[in-house]
Write an enzyme that holds these catalytic residues in place. Structure first.
Site: not given
Length: 297
Positions: A72, A144
């Site tokens: 994003d 992540y």
């Protein structure tokens, strides 16, 4: 004295055309601060847009990258993986071949791309992709990390792009307990933005928290993540860590059939994609097929 006529010169021979396509694997890092995400968007600066433009210039033919994770806006990466298909006859003239014996095949191309790309995106390595490799569909899992600082003054300026300021106390024991309830194969609809035709069933393989002084870090691993899922998980768990929600609340969210509005999504800049795992080369093609089937189910 007789004159002999010289035979006519043969027309210059063009080099033979090389047919086919070469798939390249690219390992990529970027600072997501000034990008509107990975995916190309009209009128927006994106990571894929900058990379596609540089590669198209060098290869003199339009190319398009496919990435393991479409991050994003504002999200960073130190271990993004992508692939690109390049016409084989575009490779020979794309970069100089001069180099040292033993140098990696695409080291000159890597150096040339470094001059075409802005400072906030780098291609770290280029290799020929093995048969069956697809950066997105062959991936086994994505890793992540989310970083935040509980320091009362916020985040030191040198780290402000990559760490979220959270100057409030957090109960990591409560967050860890709530995280355990989210592990495994579930429908994470409550934590995902809706995307038409996309499944929200994911296998969450790691979600743990650690503290080093005022730095709090979450490690999050899954087979794949749906849109905004990692930041939503972090946002919900922060509510637990501040005792605004019970440790059992996240388990209850797993029963939802749509996105929940009961928690805020964590800010993008604290999140970094650090690694993508792939199976052995002889399993890439089968993994590709299995993933496509699951994602379309």
């Amino acid at each position: 004295m007789s004159l002999t006529r010289r035979p006519p010169k043969s027309p210059p021979q063009r080099p033979p055309r090389i047919s086919g396509v070469v798939r390249l694997r690219l390992d990529i890092a970027y600072d997501g601060t000034d990008f509107a995400g990975w995916a190309a968007q009209v009128g927006q600066r994106t990571v894929a847009g900058d990379l596609d433009a540089a590669l198209t210039t060098i290869f003199r033919t339009p190319v398009r990258l496919r990435a393991a994770g479409r991050t994003d806006a504002g999200v960073h990466a130190s271990g993004q993986v992508a692939h690109v298909d390049v016409p084989a006859d575009a490779l020979p003239n794309a970069y100089p071949r001069a180099g040292h014996v033993g140098d990696p095949e695409f080291l000159p191309l890597l150096r040339r791309l470094g001059r075409f790309l802005p400072a906030d995106v780098r291609i770290l390595d280029i290799t020929r992709a093995p048969a069956g490799f697809d950066a997105r569909f062959s991936a086994l899992r994505r890793h992540y990390v989310y970083r935040l600082s509980t320091a009362p003054y916020g985040v030191e300026p040198q780290q402000a792009r990559y760490i979220t300021a959270w100057p409030r106390e957090l109960d990591l024991d409560a967050m860890t307990a709530a995280s355990r309830d989210l592990m495994g194969l579930h429908d994470f609809a409550a934590f995902c933005r809706h995307r038409e035709g996309a499944t929200t069933i994911r296998d969450l393989q790691r979600l743990d928290w650690s503290r080093a002084g005022t730095l709090v870090t979450a490690h999050v691993t899954a087979d794949a993540f749906c849109w905004s899922m990692v930041r939503s998980l972090v946002g919900a768990l922060l509510a637990v860590g501040e005792h605004r929600r019970a440790t059992t609340w996240c388990r209850e969210l797993l029963t939802a059939t749509g996105r929940s509005s009961d928690f805020a999504v964590a800010p993008a800049h604290g999140l970094t994609l650090i690694q993508v795992d792939y199976p052995p080369d002889d399993q890439l093609a089968s993994r590709n097929l299995v993933t496509r089937d699951v994602r379309s189910g």
